[in-house]
Design an enzyme around this catalytic site. Structure first.
Site, mmCIF file in Angstrom:
data_model
loop_
_atom_site.group_PDB
_atom_site.id
_atom_site.type_symbol
_atom_site.label_atom_id
_atom_site.label_comp_id
_atom_site.label_asym_id
_atom_site.label_seq_id
_atom_site.Cartn_x
_atom_site.Cartn_y
_atom_site.Cartn_z
ATOM 1 N N MET A 1 -8.892 7.354 10.270
ATOM 2 C CA MET A 1 -9.360 8.047 8.956
ATOM 3 C C MET A 1 -10.190 9.112 9.424
ATOM 4 O O MET A 1 -11.488 9.373 8.745
ATOM 5 C CB MET A 1 -9.874 6.735 7.980
ATOM 6 C CG MET A 1 -9.230 5.913 7.578
ATOM 7 S SD MET A 1 -9.836 4.423 6.621
ATOM 8 C CE MET A 1 -10.454 3.676 7.865
ATOM 9 N N LYS B 1 -3.924 2.967 -3.176
ATOM 10 C CA LYS B 1 -5.163 3.249 -3.815
ATOM 11 C C LYS B 1 -5.194 4.778 -3.833
ATOM 12 O O LYS B 1 -6.365 5.486 -4.144
ATOM 13 C CB LYS B 1 -6.564 2.705 -3.226
ATOM 14 C CG LYS B 1 -6.319 1.343 -3.613
ATOM 15 C CD LYS B 1 -7.558 0.620 -2.965
ATOM 16 C CE LYS B 1 -7.138 -0.050 -1.488
ATOM 17 N NZ LYS B 1 -8.100 -0.129 -0.613
ATOM 18 N N ASP C 1 0.733 -1.153 0.119
ATOM 19 C CA ASP C 1 -0.066 0.110 -0.018
ATOM 20 C C ASP C 1 0.858 1.241 -0.077
ATOM 21 O O ASP C 1 2.090 0.980 0.183
ATOM 22 C CB ASP C 1 -0.970 0.024 1.205
ATOM 23 C CG ASP C 1 -2.113 -0.857 1.211
ATOM 24 O OD1 ASP C 1 -2.382 -1.137 0.135
ATOM 25 O OD2 ASP C 1 -2.652 -1.361 1.957
HETATM 26 N N1 SAH Z 1 -4.530 -1.073 8.924
HETATM 27 C C1 SAH Z 1 -4.191 0.148 9.684
HETATM 28 C C2 SAH Z 1 -5.280 1.240 9.295
HETATM 29 C C3 SAH Z 1 -5.346 1.458 7.961
HETATM 30 S S1 SAH Z 1 -6.846 2.811 7.528
HETATM 31 C C4 SAH Z 1 -3.670 0.047 11.157
HETATM 32 O O1 SAH Z 1 -3.941 -1.059 11.535
HETATM 33 O O2 SAH Z 1 -3.075 0.856 11.603
HETATM 34 C C5 SAH Z 1 -5.679 4.247 7.431
HETATM 35 C C6 SAH Z 1 -5.665 5.066 9.035
HETATM 36 O O3 SAH Z 1 -4.787 4.583 9.844
HETATM 37 C C7 SAH Z 1 -5.069 6.394 8.417
HETATM 38 O O4 SAH Z 1 -6.029 7.177 8.125
HETATM 39 C C8 SAH Z 1 -4.923 6.896 9.935
HETATM 40 O O5 SAH Z 1 -5.889 7.070 10.811
HETATM 41 C C9 SAH Z 1 -4.161 5.380 10.337
HETATM 42 N N2 SAH Z 1 -2.593 5.361 10.347
HETATM 43 C C10 SAH Z 1 -1.893 4.525 9.774
HETATM 44 N N3 SAH Z 1 -0.756 4.742 9.939
HETATM 45 C C11 SAH Z 1 -0.541 5.845 10.677
HETATM 46 C C12 SAH Z 1 0.634 6.694 11.278
HETATM 47 N N4 SAH Z 1 2.032 6.313 10.998
HETATM 48 N N5 SAH Z 1 0.202 7.575 12.262
HETATM 49 C C13 SAH Z 1 -1.207 7.966 12.381
HETATM 50 N N6 SAH Z 1 -2.057 7.228 11.914
HETATM 51 C C14 SAH Z 1 -1.936 6.186 11.137
#
Ligand code: SAH
Length: 274
Positions: free
Chosen positions: A181, A61, A39
């Protein structure tokens, strides 16, 4: 069903960012994979650490320079196609592959196609982002429950799958709410919690790009966080944490600072105050 003539797809969590937060199993699979489909939210250093001989496919995406997007259907087709040979295919997703990452849908598509699939858990940003900012998501005296939701849904829409009234009640009853998100709809979501009766003084933190060098933390309350986030120019990816546990950050921050003095390993950006 699949046999030795077909490959295996590993749905692998890459953790929140910093490649050091990868699991040992994920590292081994990345080092031996024939194909890695990742991703856009995976750290560049991690992508660069994949052996040069491995075929890499960016299935992010987000719109590319020419506005293209890889659809979920195209990702399913790519995974099934690459696993039709006896290959080891790593589908690398940020955080944990089953938390708002469509890992379930991909596993279903692979199962329908008779392809072997394994889920390799990762460190989810829902918990790790607050954690590295010094906020424990539960605490014996402050929070006995954790709810993880998507903030992407419009709380004012009748068909929203989320019950913001129930979420407000949960926080009021001593729970923590971790919103993923949720940058775009932050003002609406905070207003929804307040309208549902949550105390506007309830503490809120936003952690942007947790574990990256430019990690930023902003704190406020249900009433003030939208304005604070706007002033600090918070943009995705960020986790929004609502609940009393946010207040623990001050105490923990002091210990993080002392760790930094001792080891020099904790980035100062990570400790930035607001
Ligand atoms: N599978 C991922 C979530 C994917 S949805 C997980 O378990 O973390 C994408 C969302 O994840 C982003 O919009 C944000 O809210 C969060 N996110 C992912 N990486 C991040 C990071 N390094 N810092 C803050 N938020 C993060």
């Amino acid at each position: 069903m699949s046999d030795a003539e077909t490959g295996t797809v590993y749905l692998v969590g890459a953790g929140p960012g910093d490649p050091d937060l990868l699991t040992v199993r994920a590292r081994k699979l990345l080092d031996s994979a024939d194909v890695v489909a990742h991703d856009s939210l995976v750290h560049d250093d991690l992508i660069e650490s994949i052996p040069a001989s491995t075929r890499q496919v960016d299935v992010g995406k987000r719109p590319g320079p020419d506005g293209e997007r890889t659809t979920q259907e195209e990702i399913h087709d790519l995974l099934v196609e690459t696993a039709s040979e006896p290959a080891s295919v790593v589908r690398l997703k940020c955080g944990d592959p089953t938390v708002f990452a469509r890992g379930g849908e991909e596993a279903e598509a692979l199962d329908d196609a008779g392809v072997d699939c394994e889920i390799v858990p990762g460190v989810t940003s829902a918990i790790a982002a607050p954690g590295v900012a010094g906020i424990p998501v539960t605490h014996r005296e402050h929070a006995s429950a954790l709810t993880v939701v998507t903030g992407h849904e419009d709380p004012t829409k009748a068909e929203s799958a989320l019950d913001w009234g129930a979420l407000a009640d949960q926080v009021a009853a001593g729970g923590t709410l971790s919103i993923l998100m949720g940058v775009g709809k932050l003002p609406k979501n905070m207003a929804a919690l307040e309208t549902a009766g949550l105390d506007p003084e309830t503490p809120v933190a936003m952690i942007e790009r947790a574990t990256y060098d430019d990690e930023t933390v902003v704190t406020g309350t249900v009433a003030t966080i939208a304005e604070r986030a706007r002033e600090a120019d918070i943009s995705p990816p960020a986790v929004t944490l609502v609940g009393e546990v946010v207040e623990i950050r001050e105490a923990v921050d002091a210990c993080l600072r002392s760790l930094q003095r001792q080891t020099g390993r904790v980035s100062s950006a990570r400790l930035r105050s607001d």
